[in-house]
Design an enzyme around this catalytic site. Sequence first.
Site, PDB file in Angstrom:
ATOM      1  N   GLU B  60       0.739  -1.283  -0.073  1.00 21.11           N
ATOM      2  CA  GLU B  60       0.013  -0.086   0.130  1.00 21.11           C
ATOM      3  C   GLU B  60       0.982   1.267  -0.009  1.00 21.11           C
ATOM      4  OE1 GLU B  60      -0.816  -2.722   1.956  1.00 21.11           O
ATOM      5  OE2 GLU B  60      -2.748  -3.215   1.241  1.00 21.11           O
ATOM      6  N   HIS B 129     -11.286  -4.706   9.854  1.00 19.97           N
ATOM      7  CA  HIS B 129     -11.855  -4.555   8.453  1.00 19.97           C
ATOM      8  C   HIS B 129     -12.917  -3.914   8.405  1.00 19.97           C
ATOM      9  CE1 HIS B 129      -8.834  -7.566   7.549  1.00 19.97           C
ATOM     10  NE2 HIS B 129      -9.063  -7.439   6.360  1.00 19.97           N
TER      11      HIS B 129
HETATM   12  C1  LIG Z   1      -2.498  -4.419   4.472  1.00 17.25           C
HETATM   13  C2  LIG Z   1      -3.457  -5.317   3.883  1.00 17.25           C
HETATM   14  N1  LIG Z   1      -3.632  -5.486   2.516  1.00 17.25           N
HETATM   15  C3  LIG Z   1      -4.484  -6.047   1.925  1.00 17.25           C
HETATM   16  C4  LIG Z   1      -5.231  -7.082   2.763  1.00 17.25           C
HETATM   17  C5  LIG Z   1      -6.344  -7.881   1.876  1.00 17.25           C
HETATM   18  N2  LIG Z   1      -5.599  -9.327   2.019  1.00 17.25           N
HETATM   19  C6  LIG Z   1      -6.206 -10.132   3.124  1.00 17.25           C
HETATM   20  S1  LIG Z   1      -5.320 -11.580   2.810  1.00 17.25           S
HETATM   21  C7  LIG Z   1      -4.620 -11.070   1.334  1.00 17.25           C
HETATM   22  C8  LIG Z   1      -3.799 -11.895   0.411  1.00 17.25           C
HETATM   23  C9  LIG Z   1      -2.420 -12.054   1.503  1.00 17.25           C
HETATM   24  O1  LIG Z   1      -1.578 -13.057   0.576  1.00 17.25           O
HETATM   25  P1  LIG Z   1      -0.540 -13.760   1.214  1.00 17.25           P
HETATM   26  O2  LIG Z   1       0.370 -12.908   2.222  1.00 17.25           O
HETATM   27  O3  LIG Z   1       0.145 -14.709   0.071  1.00 17.25           O
HETATM   28  O4  LIG Z   1      -1.329 -15.019   2.417  1.00 17.25           O
HETATM   29  P2  LIG Z   1      -2.256 -16.077   1.979  1.00 17.25           P
HETATM   30  O5  LIG Z   1      -3.629 -15.283   1.732  1.00 17.25           O
HETATM   31  O6  LIG Z   1      -1.858 -16.556   0.754  1.00 17.25           O
HETATM   32  O7  LIG Z   1      -2.125 -16.935   3.043  1.00 17.25           O
HETATM   33  C10 LIG Z   1      -4.927  -9.588   0.973  1.00 17.25           C
HETATM   34  C11 LIG Z   1      -4.570  -8.938  -0.258  1.00 17.25           C
HETATM   35  C12 LIG Z   1      -5.125  -6.815   4.078  1.00 17.25           C
HETATM   36  N3  LIG Z   1      -5.910  -7.776   4.937  1.00 17.25           N
HETATM   37  N4  LIG Z   1      -4.274  -6.221   4.830  1.00 17.25           N
END
Ligand SMILES: Cc1ncc(C[n+]2csc(CCOP(=O)(O)OP(=O)(O)O)c2C)c(N)n1
Lengths: 305, 325
Positions: B60, B129
């Site tokens: 971000e 959230h």
């Molecule tokens: C700062 C932030 N940006 C975006 C999100 C929305 N979000 C939640 S999980 C996720 C994907 C995370 O990917 P990864 O770190 O690979 O973990 P995985 O879901 O694959 O376990 C996103 C974009 C968030 N929760 N926090």
Amino acid sequence: MLVIRRFEERVEELFSKGLIAGTAHPAIGQEATAVGVCDSLRKGDYVTSTHRGHGHFIACGGDPSRIMAELFGKETGYSRGRGGSQVMADFKLGFLGANGITGGSIALATGAALSLKQKGTQGLVVCFFGDGAANQGSFHESLNMAAIWKVPVLFVCENNRYAMSMNVEDSMAITDIARRADSYGIPGTAVDGNDLRAVLDVTRKACRRARDGEGPTLIECKTYRRSGHSRGDPRKYRSREEEQAWARRDPIAALAKTLRREGILSSEVDQEIKANVRRIVSAAVKFAKQSPDPDPATLLDGVTV
Amino acid sequence: MRTISYSDALREALTEELRRDGNVFVMGEDIGPYGGAFGVTRGMLDTFGPQRVIDTPISEAGFVGIAVGASLMGSRPVVEIMFMDFIPLAMDPIVNQAAKLRYVYGPQAKCPIVIRAAAGGGRRYGPTHSQTFESWFMHTPGLTVVAPATPADAKGLLKSAIRDDNPVIFIEQKSLYSTRGPVPKTSRTTIPIGKARIAVEGEDITIIGWGRGAIEAEAAAAQLEEDGIRAEVLDLRTLKPLDMQTIAESVRKTGRVIITDESPRVCSVSSEIGCRIFEDVFDYLDAPIKRVTTPDVPIPASPILEDAALPGRADIVRAARELTG
Ligand SMILES: Cc1ncc(C[n+]2csc(CCOP(=O)(O)OP(=O)(O)O)c2C)c(N)n1
Ligand SMILES: [Mg+2]
């Protein structure tokens, strides 16, 4: 591993039935990472987790009943219904919390480990995070500081190939996240995250290094999130063939096969384990269903200022 | 007029502006093939391609800063922040960079960036959230803050925001995405920034809201009507610049005010509006101002607790009866 699998399957089912509200991110397919890493820990060690944290918590000894109750928003849940799926912790178990903010725990884990070092304990901190979180500034800043201060922290990246809909190939120009360790002058190891023994192996080595005062290690566990990102994800960003290929590399099936081949897992023991797991998960759902809702009059409990 | 949803209205605004001006592009997490966490950009990647519908890694601070940089060169980025709760990660590019550029560098610096953020509670998503941070941005000189309540305003204000040469924080409450309303089909209609909307006319009491709050206020007004209380509902639409003229006119007429605000009470938008009413039209007040807000508490995940935390139509009705009774 099987408790995590069955627990998450029930969570998905309860979601689709509308018994759980909000959101939850199942860790189906990633059980070997959670268990392999957490099994290498001892009392006085700590773990930070992510939005996909039920498995980590269970692997740390978290009570499936109280986790389920939290998902149901009940008073008996780990956060008394205040947190939900992404916000629960049990400091006594060394579990410092899941995290709703992607990358939110990386600096916290580093700080917790810094404190353990300042206090002269032999403890260390494991920081779980995803491939997506490895693109947050806090990842880079924390690895650098952990390296220069030789902080006893294990950065465990669960590279499950996706951050929500984004494939790792689109989110970074390298194939091994472990290589990012080079930039900070710490060891980085990529391991098959679906191979329990391999995960145990690299974790133990990294723990030794941390306890010897040599500082952090970056471990990249290559694995796969078998279900959708969260509830109702139609998974349009990947093919069913790809999912089937990874299903053939399922960590639980692989472990069971090895153990059977080695004569360690008889079919009686296998049956017994499965029955036990069924009991644990059914009990968790029953506990959650029967638990009371929080009293709205307690809304402001815990607000300090 | 045809009826479409709030998210469809936003998509129409984005699509029309991308067509109208080659400098406009959208960026954010999972806005490409996934179509955005709330489906706002669905199908847009196919229409405009990956140069103008840019899926970002989870960075971000980085991509908001990159958008600010691009805007300096004449691009007009529209950035999606999946949940407003993640905006703190990008505070530096917004507060220290974008908000300052025009003031410190003069007219040579234009920063036509729009930051769309999905805000608010009601979905049982829990403390990280469900938040809404409009007051932080109102508090920062140099930022325009917009929070539409209806699909028509969502479309018209987003178009105005994209055409604005200064940074705009565009707040979309999650609970509004699926709501429907009449929206003009023409691509020419815009809604001016800085103008409140009188959603319901009345003379007994003024109820001020924005976003979901305005919708709740309208519902409350309908209920109050049955009691013979004629409430005037102001949907602010823009929070900064604040349309004090419309607020003052209404207060002069009714002498009683309720402000509803979904964020925690202290130092909230409702605090500011209340204070401005005291400063500008104190003499016309017949009763103390009442605020219907979330108490100072994180938003809990449990449905029962979340409902207890968030202000709604019943709370507004209760407050109005107290004020007029
Ligand atoms: C700062 C932030 N940006 C975006 C999100 C929305 N979000 C939640 S999980 C996720 C994907 C995370 O990917 P990864 O770190 O690979 O973990 P995985 O879901 O694959 O376990 C996103 C974009 C968030 N929760 N926090
Ligand atoms: Mg991932």
